[in-house]
Each structure stands twice: as structure tokens, then as C-alpha cells.
Design an enzyme around this catalytic site. Structure first.
Site, PDB file in Angstrom:
ATOM      1  N   ASP A 140       0.854  -1.188   0.000  1.00 27.25           N
ATOM      2  CA  ASP A 140       0.000   0.000   0.000  1.00 27.25           C
ATOM      3  C   ASP A 140       0.895   1.245   0.000  1.00 27.25           C
ATOM      4  O   ASP A 140       1.638   1.481   0.958  1.00 27.25           O
ATOM      5  CB  ASP A 140      -0.883  -0.020   1.271  1.00 27.25           C
ATOM      6  CG  ASP A 140      -2.149   0.797   1.111  1.00 27.25           C
ATOM      7  OD1 ASP A 140      -3.203   0.379   1.625  1.00 27.25           O
ATOM      8  OD2 ASP A 140      -2.087   1.857   0.450  1.00 27.25           O
ATOM      9  N   HIS A 180     -11.024  -1.512   4.562  1.00 25.11           N
ATOM     10  CA  HIS A 180     -10.750  -1.108   5.949  1.00 25.11           C
ATOM     11  C   HIS A 180     -11.362   0.247   6.288  1.00 25.11           C
ATOM     12  O   HIS A 180     -11.272   0.695   7.439  1.00 25.11           O
ATOM     13  CB  HIS A 180      -9.230  -1.079   6.161  1.00 25.11           C
ATOM     14  CG  HIS A 180      -8.587  -0.053   5.305  1.00 25.11           C
ATOM     15  ND1 HIS A 180      -8.539  -0.137   3.914  1.00 25.11           N
ATOM     16  CD2 HIS A 180      -7.995   1.117   5.602  1.00 25.11           C
ATOM     17  CE1 HIS A 180      -7.940   0.927   3.423  1.00 25.11           C
ATOM     18  NE2 HIS A 180      -7.603   1.711   4.420  1.00 25.11           N
ATOM     19  N   ASP A 181     -11.944   0.913   5.272  1.00 31.07           N
ATOM     20  CA  ASP A 181     -12.568   2.226   5.508  1.00 31.07           C
ATOM     21  C   ASP A 181     -14.082   2.148   5.502  1.00 31.07           C
ATOM     22  O   ASP A 181     -14.738   3.160   5.758  1.00 31.07           O
ATOM     23  CB  ASP A 181     -12.184   3.214   4.394  1.00 31.07           C
ATOM     24  CG  ASP A 181     -10.726   3.602   4.422  1.00 31.07           C
ATOM     25  OD1 ASP A 181     -10.181   3.908   3.350  1.00 31.07           O
ATOM     26  OD2 ASP A 181     -10.125   3.578   5.520  1.00 31.07           O
TER      27      ASP A 181
HETATM   28  O1  TEU Z   1      -8.611   6.819   2.286  1.00 30.43           O
HETATM   29  C1  TEU Z   1      -8.794   7.956   1.446  1.00 30.43           C
HETATM   30  C2  TEU Z   1     -10.185   8.445   1.511  1.00 30.43           C
HETATM   31  O2  TEU Z   1     -10.789   8.779   0.509  1.00 30.43           O
HETATM   32  C3  TEU Z   1     -10.795   8.632   2.855  1.00 30.43           C
HETATM   33  O3  TEU Z   1     -11.646   9.768   2.753  1.00 30.43           O
HETATM   34  C4  TEU Z   1     -11.641   7.429   3.188  1.00 30.43           C
HETATM   35  O4  TEU Z   1     -12.367   7.036   2.035  1.00 30.43           O
HETATM   36  C5  TEU Z   1     -12.569   7.846   4.287  1.00 30.43           C
HETATM   37  O5  TEU Z   1     -11.745   7.971   5.405  1.00 30.43           O
HETATM   38  C6  TEU Z   1     -13.677   6.809   4.488  1.00 30.43           C
HETATM   39  O6  TEU Z   1     -14.624   7.376   5.379  1.00 30.43           O
HETATM   40  C7  TEU Z   1      -7.228   6.416   2.300  1.00 30.43           C
HETATM   41  C8  TEU Z   1      -7.098   5.200   3.209  1.00 30.43           C
HETATM   42  O7  TEU Z   1      -7.850   4.125   2.663  1.00 30.43           O
HETATM   43  C9  TEU Z   1      -7.587   5.587   4.577  1.00 30.43           C
HETATM   44  O8  TEU Z   1      -7.550   4.466   5.465  1.00 30.43           O
HETATM   45  C10 TEU Z   1      -6.665   6.666   5.117  1.00 30.43           C
HETATM   46  O9  TEU Z   1      -7.185   7.110   6.363  1.00 30.43           O
HETATM   47  C11 TEU Z   1      -6.598   7.858   4.144  1.00 30.43           C
HETATM   48  O10 TEU Z   1      -6.425   7.473   2.789  1.00 30.43           O
HETATM   49  C12 TEU Z   1      -5.388   8.721   4.475  1.00 30.43           C
HETATM   50  O11 TEU Z   1      -4.218   8.016   4.153  1.00 30.43           O
END
Ligand code: TEU
Ligand code: CA
Length: 559
Positions: free
Chosen positions: A99, A332-333
Site C-alpha cells: 500500500d 478497511h474504511d
Molecule cells: O482513504 C482515502 C479516503 O478517501 C478517505 O476519505 C476514506 O475514504 C474515508 O476515510 C472513508 O470514510 C485512504 C485510506 O484508505 C484511509 O484508510 C486513510 O485514512 C486515508 O487514505 C489517508 O491516508
């Protein structure tokens, strides 16, 4: 015809290392724990393992804030552990995708420490520093993690930009020295034999040089700077340079995380002739409606199936032949798909299987997130103290202190859409802590692990796990899934998602029923008397209408 690239046939499994398998009892997942589970992943039938960031990090955003791109996060293990993981994965025919988080670093990265300590240092311009006006920041843009994106540095009186947390300062990609540093670190891992890169927030690297004020956000005092940091003026130049300098020289699979792109813009990042990336993640289905309500996802606006179908169908048809889709419900988001799009109570198994079928027969590379193959569900911890995610904790404070939300209303949003839903430790067995750790888990487990775990699932031929394994094998056996066109049927049907895949030889009908009520569904003529491929329906002999059970999904082949 040109050889078909391997990543068009691959199925990716996303591992969130912190929550996958602990091997040394500190309650934190690690690389040696992943090595122990490689045979489990091989049995599932996946091809590529995407590891969320494993690099040195203070874990303000759980590894998405990197302080050393060439070192393994100490909690996860050593470089020797990583090299063993790579060897063991390759020995099983599994590929490893890392990543890449280069829109920003941690504020504890030596580059930023030097940049902030000495305004005249060579590294000052590795980051984005602005004077602001009359002590005010340059813009009132809102961070993804609540609050402003500009943090004042008292020493120099200047502000630095952070689209995410204040411990995640944005790198200045206008600076060629920064771009060269990134080329070097990407090459470092590819030279070790890494097979792929997921590229975090990759469409945010190029900001509008004038930093204009953002547009109003309903109910907020800060503004949306998205039009000025998403898909910016030099973004394709930067990615094409990375491809030309590094990626083009390796057999590497790349997927860009690109929030806020349309299919037309998406094709610019992943068109075969673009010399950029192989595919992208869009977010239109998982953020559907959030921009129409105050406080976005925390208000959790209701979804409709026709709305989801329209979005997914558009991406299928507009990228066909122009780019390549990634296919996901979970990561994970995001909250757990069976809780958000299915029914995690009386129809958890059926709806988890249905979501698998509907997703995996579309065109693109599927991404399965750890636990999705078990039908793992969202969690509802009784108080905010149990939550760890910075996005949730920051939003909690702002919603309470600036918008007067009471705890119950905030927790309702966290239960529905919080990122910790996906980060509770993986369920391996019904033993203590689901076999994830002998110690105290860094984040509490979902209490339903005695009923939902890998050991039980593998032993039960009717489990979600076996369904994923069977569907992965079935999709690989049907070239029409990789190559065929996509046609959505019955776009307005409120509970049935049905589409046809056609490559001129084979025509498939995929039907997914998003409801707990039975439903009669009329078969298109060419499928009457066809063949059921999804082994969960009596033969179609003479059937003109399917009698769909709650959350049933079917794959049929035209006669
Ligand atoms: O997420 C980027 C992003 O678009 C975030 O707005 C995410 O979709 C949002 O937090 C969901 O509610 C990436 C990674 O996947 C995320 O885990 C990181 O926190 C973020 O970038 C910063 O690196
Ligand atoms: Ca550990």
C-alpha cells in the site's frame, strides 16, 4: 491478440495486518501471523494479497502515516519477516501487493522534522507551507478527519497543509526532489520482488496552485476543497512520470484509490494506452447520497438498490474497453457489506452469499476484504471509549461540541458507517479472542465470533466461505466474466439486481435479490430452459419465472 494481463484474472484479498493474526501475544496482528494463514488464503482461491501499510508509522492513522518507507513497522515485525512472507507467498503462487501512501507522510518522518525545524532547509519544500493572510490560513478547506486542513507552525508563522490528520502533512509533488524520492522507494520494494501497489489517495497529489476557497458544505463552516485537490492540473503528468520512470520496468499490478472521479475521469487513470495505472477504486456506490445530507456519512442517508445499480452499471459500461474496474463492497474504511447492503440478522448467510455472487460476476478485478468471506458483521460497542479510529474520534468531538449531537445520535452514525466496523480482529475460531491473539487485542473483537469464524466456516459446506471459494472458481472458469459486455436489466426494480454478461459465445444472467421477501422474477426468453450454474436452484426445466427466496442469487447460462 495482445496477451491478457494476469491481473485481469486475479482475485485480490485485502489484509489489514493490525487485525489479521497476532503471532507474539502483544494483541497486534503482524507479518509472522500472516505467514501462518497463507494456506488458509490459498484454500480460498485468491491470487493476490494486498497488505494495508506495513511501514514504520506512529499509527496516528494506523499506518497511513508513514515515518520510514524502507522500514517495517516494529509492531508488525522485521524486514527479515517480510522477506520470509514474500518467499512463502510466492512459494504458494500468491502475489503480494503493498500500500503506497505518498500523498502525505507522518509528521514524524525525518523529512518533515527537518522541513518544520528549519524554514531554510532543503527539505522545507518537500511539504506545502503557506503564509496565509493576517494570521488566517490560506483557505477554509475541511479535512477528511474534521477540522481545518492548515496547521500553524508558531516558529515560522506559516501553515502546512494536511488533507487528513495534522500528523499527516501533504507532500509537495510540485517539487521534483519529492517525486524522485517516491520513484526510489517504489523501486526499492519492486526490486525485492513485490508484485503490486495499491496507491492511497493517488488522485490528490496535484493541488490547484492558487489554493482557491472551497465550495460550501451543508451545515458546516469549513469548505470543500475537493475541486482543487482532486484530479488536479498535473495529476496525470505525475502518474505518467512514475509509470515511465519505474512501473513500466516491472511486471507489477497497480490500483489507484481515486475518490471523487467520474467514469470518464477514471478512464484517464487506467486506460490501457494511458501509461498510468491498471485499474482504480471509485467510491460512488459506498458514498451514495452522503453529499446530499449534513455531516455526510455520519447522518447515514438511506440507500436504494436502483441507486446502487445505476452507479455500478455506469462504471461497468463506461470503462468497458476504456479501462478496468475494481470490484468491492468492503475495505478497511467501509462498514461490513452484509450489514450495510445485506441483512446481518435473520438472513446474514444468504445475503452475504448474494452480495458475493452479484459482485464477482461483473467485469473487473474483485477485492475481498478480510472477514467478508465469513460474512463478518458490523459491531456496536457501547461507548465511544472502545473506538480507536481517528476519523471517528475526531468526528465525535466536532459533532458533539460544534453541532450539539448527543452521544446516541453520534453512536448511531458510528455503528452504521464507522471504519472500526471493518477493523475488529479477524475471527479464526471460537477460542478466546477468536484465535486472533493470546494477549489483549488492540481493538475489541465483535462478540459474535463464536458463531462466525473461519474454522466453523471451512467445516460447513453451506457457509459463506465455501460460497466465496466456489464463486471464485466459477468466475475463473468462465472467460465471459473477464471479457463480456455488461447489460443491466430492470434498472428500476426495487429489490432485484439482474444483469447479463455476453461475449458472443456465452451469455450469463446474474440475479441477486436484495430483500427478505420471496419474489417472482420473469426470465428473459433466451434463458428459459437455460442452465443453472450456481448450484442452488432446481433445474429450469420449462420455468419462465424464477421463484426467488429471500436474498437468493443465481447465475444462469443461456441455452
Ligand atoms: O482513504 C482515502 C479516503 O478517501 C478517505 O476519505 C476514506 O475514504 C474515508 O476515510 C472513508 O470514510 C485512504 C485510506 O484508505 C484511509 O484508510 C486513510 O485514512 C486515508 O487514505 C489517508 O491516508
Ligand atoms: Ca503481534
Amino acid at each position: 491478440p495482445p496477451a491478457i494481463p494476469w491481473w485481469k484474472d486475479a482475485v485480490v484479498y485485502q489484509i489489514y495486518p493490525r487485525s489479521f493474526q497476532d503471532s507474539n501475544g502483544d494483541g497486534i496482528g503482524d507479518l509472522r501471523g500472516i505467514i501462518r494463514r497463507l494456506d488458509y488464503l490459498k484454500r480460498l482461491g485468491v491470487d493476490v494479497l494486498w497488505l494495508s501499510p506495513i511501514f514504520a508509522s506512529p499509527n496516528d492513522d494506523n499506518g497511513y502515516d508513514i515515518s520510514d518507507y524502507r522500514a517495517i513497522m516494529p509492531e508488525f515485525g522485521t524486514m527479515a519477516d517480510f522477506e520470509e512472507l514474500l518467499r512463502e507467498a510466492h512459494a504458494r503462487g500468491l502475489k503480494i501487493m503493498l500500500d503506497l501512501v505518498v500523498n502525505h507522510t507522518s509528521d514524524e518522518h525525518p523529512w518533515f522534522i527537518e522541513s518544520r525545524t528549519d524554514p531554510r532547509s532543503a527539505r522545507r519544500d518537500y511539504y506545502i507551507w503557506k503564509k496565509g493572510r493576517d494570521g488566517q490560513p490560506p483557505t477554509r478547506w475541511q479535512s477528511f478527519f474534521s477540522g481545518p486542513v492548515w496547521e500553524k507552525d508558531e516558529k515560522s508563522g506559516e501553515f502546512y497543509l494536511h488533507l487528513f490528520s495534522r500528523k499527516q502533512p501533504d507532500l509537495n509533488w510540485e517539487n521534483p526532489a519529492v517525486r524522485r524520492e517516491v520513484h526510489d522507494l517504489v523501486r526499492f520494494w519492486l526490486d525485492k520482488g513485490v508484485d503490486g501497489w495499491r496507491m492511497d489517495t493517488i488522485n490528490m497529489l496535484s493541488k490547484h496552485p492558487d489554493y482557491p476557497e472551497g465550495r460550501p458544505i451543508p451545515g458546516a463552516t469549513l469548505t470543500d476543497g475537493g475541486p482543487y485537490f482532486l484530479n488536479g492540473p498535473r495529476i496525470h503528468e505525475f502518474i505518467q512520470e512514475l509509470h515511465r520512470e519505474v512501473l513500466a520496468h516491472y511486471d507489477v499490478m497497480t490500483v489507484g484509490e481515486t475518490p471523487g472521479v467520474t467514469p470518464a475521469e477514471g478512464a484517464l487513470y487506467c486506460g490501457a494506452e494511458r501509461g498510468e495505472l491498471n485499474m482504480i477504486f471509485h467510491f460512488e456506490h459506498v458514498f451514495l447520497g452522503d453529499d446530499t445530507v449534513e455531516h455526510g456519512k455520519w447522518s447515514n442517508p438511506p440507500l436504494t438498490l436502483p441507486g446502487i445499480k445505476r452507479v455500478l452499471a455506469r462504471w461497468q459500461t463506461e470503462l468497458h474497453g476504456r479501462g478496468w474496474n475494481s470490484l468491492y463492497w468492503d475495505n478497511h474504511d467501509q462498514p461490513r457489506a452484509v450489514s450495510r447492503f445485506g441483512n446481518d440478522r435473520e438472513y446474514r448467510v444468504e445475503s452475504a452469499k448474494m452480495l458475493c455472487t452479484v459482485l464477482l460476476f461483473m467485469q473487473g478485478t474483485p477485492y475481498i476484504y478480510q472477514g467478508q468471506e465469513l460474512g463478518m458483521t458490523n459491531v456496536s460497542f457501547e461507548s465511544i471509549e472502545h473506538y480507536k479510529d481517528i476519523e471517528t474520534l475526531n468526528a465525535y468531538k466536532v459533532l458533539r461540541d460544534e453541532h450539539g449531537w448527543d452521544t446516541a445520535r453520534i453512536l448511531a452514525g458510528v455503528y452504521a458507517r464507522g471504519r472500526d466496523n471493518a477493523r475488529t480482529p479477524m475471527h479464526w475460531s471460537r477460542e478466546k479472542n477468536a484465535g486472533f491473539t493470546e494477549g489483549t487485542p488492540w481493538l475489541a473483537l465483535n462478540p459474535n465470533y463464536p458463531d462466525i469464524n473461519a474454522e466453523a466456516a471451512e467445516a460447513d459446506p453451506r457457509s459463506v466461505w465455501h460460497h466465496y471459494r466456489d464463486v471464485i472458481a466459477l468466475r475463473k472458469a468462465l472467460p465471459v466474466v473477464r471479457d463480456g459486455t455488461f447489460t443491466l436489466l430492470d434498472a428500476e426494480h426495487p429489490t432485484v439486481f439482474s444483469y447479463i454478461r455476453n461475449d458472443g459465445h456465452t451469455r450469463l444472467l446474474v440475479v441477486g435479490h436484495f430483500s427478505g421477501q420471496p419474489e417472482t422474477y420473469r426470465l428473459p426468453e433466451e434463458f428459459v430452459g437455460g442452465e443453472v450454474l450456481s448450484n442452488n436452484y432446481p433445474s429450469l426445466e420449462g420455468t419462465r419465472e424464477l421463484q426467488l427466496r429471500p436474498y437468493q442469487a443465481l447465475v444462469l447460462r443461456a441455452r
